[in-house]
Design an enzyme around this catalytic site. Structure first.
Site, PDB file in Angstrom:
ATOM      1  N   ASP A 103      35.498 -64.492  17.595  1.00 17.41           N
ATOM      2  CA  ASP A 103      34.505 -64.544  18.675  1.00 17.41           C
ATOM      3  C   ASP A 103      33.150 -65.086  18.218  1.00 17.41           C
ATOM      4  O   ASP A 103      32.104 -64.692  18.735  1.00 17.41           O
ATOM      5  CB  ASP A 103      34.320 -63.150  19.311  1.00 17.41           C
ATOM      6  CG  ASP A 103      35.626 -62.591  19.826  1.00 17.41           C
ATOM      7  OD1 ASP A 103      36.454 -63.387  20.301  1.00 17.41           O
ATOM      8  OD2 ASP A 103      35.831 -61.367  19.751  1.00 17.41           O
ATOM      9  N   LYS A 149      33.874 -70.349  18.669  1.00 18.34           N
ATOM     10  CA  LYS A 149      34.723 -71.494  18.299  1.00 18.34           C
ATOM     11  C   LYS A 149      34.993 -72.390  19.499  1.00 18.34           C
ATOM     12  O   LYS A 149      35.037 -73.606  19.378  1.00 18.34           O
ATOM     13  CB  LYS A 149      36.056 -70.988  17.713  1.00 18.34           C
ATOM     14  CG  LYS A 149      35.882 -70.168  16.441  1.00 18.34           C
ATOM     15  CD  LYS A 149      37.204 -69.626  15.925  1.00 18.34           C
ATOM     16  CE  LYS A 149      37.787 -68.543  16.814  1.00 18.34           C
ATOM     17  NZ  LYS A 149      37.029 -67.289  16.851  1.00 18.34           N
ATOM     18  N   GLY A 207      40.584 -65.643  22.674  1.00 19.18           N
ATOM     19  CA  GLY A 207      39.871 -65.861  23.930  1.00 19.18           C
ATOM     20  C   GLY A 207      38.686 -66.737  23.605  1.00 19.18           C
ATOM     21  O   GLY A 207      37.746 -66.282  22.963  1.00 19.18           O
ATOM     22  N   HIS A 208      38.761 -68.011  23.968  1.00 21.41           N
ATOM     23  CA  HIS A 208      37.705 -68.962  23.621  1.00 21.41           C
ATOM     24  C   HIS A 208      36.966 -69.386  24.890  1.00 21.41           C
ATOM     25  O   HIS A 208      37.577 -69.903  25.821  1.00 21.41           O
ATOM     26  CB  HIS A 208      38.299 -70.196  22.920  1.00 21.41           C
ATOM     27  CG  HIS A 208      38.931 -69.869  21.596  1.00 21.41           C
ATOM     28  ND1 HIS A 208      39.504 -70.809  20.792  1.00 21.41           N
ATOM     29  CD2 HIS A 208      39.055 -68.697  20.925  1.00 21.41           C
ATOM     30  CE1 HIS A 208      39.962 -70.225  19.685  1.00 21.41           C
ATOM     31  NE2 HIS A 208      39.709 -68.945  19.759  1.00 21.41           N
ATOM     32  N   THR A 209      35.675 -69.156  24.898  1.00 18.59           N
ATOM     33  CA  THR A 209      34.884 -69.460  26.085  1.00 18.59           C
ATOM     34  C   THR A 209      34.241 -70.833  25.966  1.00 18.59           C
ATOM     35  O   THR A 209      33.666 -71.157  24.934  1.00 18.59           O
ATOM     36  CB  THR A 209      33.744 -68.435  26.243  1.00 18.59           C
ATOM     37  OG1 THR A 209      34.273 -67.144  25.998  1.00 18.59           O
ATOM     38  CG2 THR A 209      33.116 -68.506  27.620  1.00 18.59           C
ATOM     39  N   GLN A 236      40.923 -66.474  16.041  1.00 21.89           N
ATOM     40  CA  GLN A 236      40.494 -65.326  15.230  1.00 21.89           C
ATOM     41  C   GLN A 236      39.444 -65.749  14.180  1.00 21.89           C
ATOM     42  O   GLN A 236      38.645 -66.607  14.458  1.00 21.89           O
ATOM     43  CB  GLN A 236      41.690 -64.632  14.571  1.00 21.89           C
ATOM     44  CG  GLN A 236      42.651 -63.973  15.553  1.00 21.89           C
ATOM     45  CD  GLN A 236      43.523 -64.950  16.306  1.00 21.89           C
ATOM     46  OE1 GLN A 236      44.199 -65.784  15.710  1.00 21.89           O
ATOM     47  NE2 GLN A 236      43.531 -64.885  17.620  1.00 21.89           N
TER      48      GLN A 236
END
Ligand code: GDP
Ligand code: IMO
Ligand code: MG
Length: 427
Positions: free
Chosen positions: A13, A16, A40-42, A223
């Site tokens: 988090d 990335k 979970g990539h924003t 990760q």
């Protein structure tokens, strides 16, 4: 300019998704090489916010070919719903390439993940419950199901039978759960075959040919370094290799092709799930970092644990990944503190330790040794160059760079694509 790796330097988090998206316009391929929908990539583009779990963040850049490599574990239902969610928002996903060698997260892998965590009780890892660990376990045990197996019903059935033979014993006799029927699993998996078929390809060949043609390939890690199965805070880790070497095995590209390894580094530290975290804060500063930084999990919605920057970890990430650059994110979140503590070393059983101890026992006892750096109050979200930053923010970045062992080549001052100070160009 051949291949670049972009990976998390802490516990995930770090930003990335944003960093990958920023480079997406200048690269030909973006490749996920490990992990699965635990990520979970924003990505924030204008007023649009996307949360990507399995798809590489490059999918939002029209010129870029997104690739899911052999090292990724794929939940087909998640992949298909992620694709249709993006299609509904007008994103073209037709160029996606999915490795036929990638392993499939089956429904029983998800069940085993959840049941195992429940039985671990207070010793649980705090996994995302997405079946990641059990799927990699099946891969290593050589009872995994791969994407290509969806196209041979007989082989698929034999493999599911082999996997469930043992698992059903464990589920019924040890965990008091109902047995899972082979036919039901096979039927569900076969139902995905046609829908996935247009994407399935020999991604190793495609990527190596692209590199021979001087195309630019970006490997996007999921990760982070401290969650790596070999180099992280085992057993409180994920079940794959997010570190740089994972890009080679997880995509089938030799290390000689990789010229740049970029570590994404948050200006403070966060962690989700269980495990040691020396600079964790349990006071109002921790609460403030969580609130201002919006530190809530993209995948599970869990609050992230928050703490000050840890230079011991950053140095470790530089070493195990051979980092050439850092991308420092979320510097804006630190605006407003009069002084900002930075962990420069640990104290373990009364001794000062400069490097990450390999011993789990020592790491659990590590107390942070802090140096105080002067803070700033000016809004930095509009800064475009390093010189636009207030002097104390510049000094904070320079101090982190010196402690961490690689140049900071970009700085994030907000979640948006353009809220970035580029110092050295990556491509
Ligand atoms: P990832 O898993 O490494 O892609 O990171 P996440 O998306 O899980 O979490 C990073 C969060 O920080 C997201 O909400 C991003 O939109 C946000 N973000 C990324 N870079 C910056 C930055 O420089 N400043 C701020 N304020 N937010 C950022
Ligand atoms: P991104 O890519 C943060 C953590 C889980 C748990 C441990 C094992 O968004 O940075 P798993 O489900 O992988 O077996 O869980 O790893 N974890 C993450 N933490 N960001 C992630 O991904 C994570 N993916 C897994 O919280 O502690
Ligand atoms: Mg994330």
């Amino acid at each position: 300019m051949p291949a670049l790796v972009l990976l998390g330097a802490q516990w995930g988090d770090e930003g990335k998704g944003k960093a990958t998206d920023l480079l997406g316009g200048s690269v030909d391929y973006v490749v996920r090489y490990q992990g699965g929908n635990n990520a979970g990539h924003t990505v924030v583009v204008g007023d649009q916010k996307y949360a990507l779990h399995l798809l590489p963040s490059g999918i939002l850049s029209p010129g870029c070919t997104p690739v899911i490599g052999n090292g990724v574990v794929v939940d087909p239902s998640v992949l298909l719903s992620e694709l249709s969610g993006l299609n509904e928002r007008g994103v073209d996903t037709s160029k996606l390439l999915l490795s036929g060698n990638a392993h499939i997260i089956t429904p029983y892998n998800v069940t085993v993940d959840k049941v195992t965590e429940r039985f671990l009780g207070k010793r649980k890892i705090g996994t995302t419950g997405r079946g990641i660990g059990p799927t990699y376990a099946d891969k290593i045990n050589r009872v995994g199901i791969r994407v290509q197996d969806l196209y041979d019903e007989s082989i698929l059935t034999q493999k599911v039978e082999a996997a469930l033979d043992v698992k059903n014993q464990v589920l019924t006799k040890l965990y008091n759960r109902r047995a899972i029927a082979v036919e039901q699993v096979v039927e569900e998996l076969l139902g995905y075959a046609d829908k996935l078929a247009p994407y399935v390809s020999d991604t190793v060949l495609v990527l190596n040919q692209a590199l021979e043609e001087d195309k630019v390939v970006l490997f996007e890690g999921g990760q982070g370094t401290l969650l790596d199965i070999d180099h992280g805070t085992y057993p409180f880790v994920t079940s794959s290799n997010p570190t740089a070497g994972g890009a080679c095995t997880g995509a089938g590209v030799g290390p000689t092709k990789i010229s740049r390894v970029i570590g994404i580094l948050k200006a403070y530290t966060t962690r989700v799930g269980a495990g040691p975290f020396p600079t964790e804060l349990f006071d109002e500063d921790g609460e403030a970092l969580r609130r201002i930084g919006g530190e809530r999990g993209v995948t599970t919605g869990r609050d992230r644990r928050c703490g000050w920057f840890d230079a011991v970890i950053a140095r470790y990430a530089t070493r195990v990944n051979g980092l050439t650059d850092f991308f420092l994110t979320k510097l804006d979140v630190l605006t407003g503190w009069e002084q900002i503590p930075v962990c420069v070393a640990y104290e373990i059983d009364g001794k000062r330790v400069e490097e990450l101890p390999y011993s789990q026992t020592d790491f659990h006892h590590a107390k942070p040794v802090y140096e105080m750096l002067p803070g700033w109050t000016e809004d930095i979200s509009k800064a475009k160059t390093f010189g636009d930053l207030p002097k104390n923010a510049q000094a904070y970045v320079k101090a982190l760079e010196e402690m961490s062992g690689a140049p900071i080549s970009a700085i994030g001052v907000g979640p948006g694509r353009n809220e970035t100070i580029e110092i050295n160009s990556f491509i």
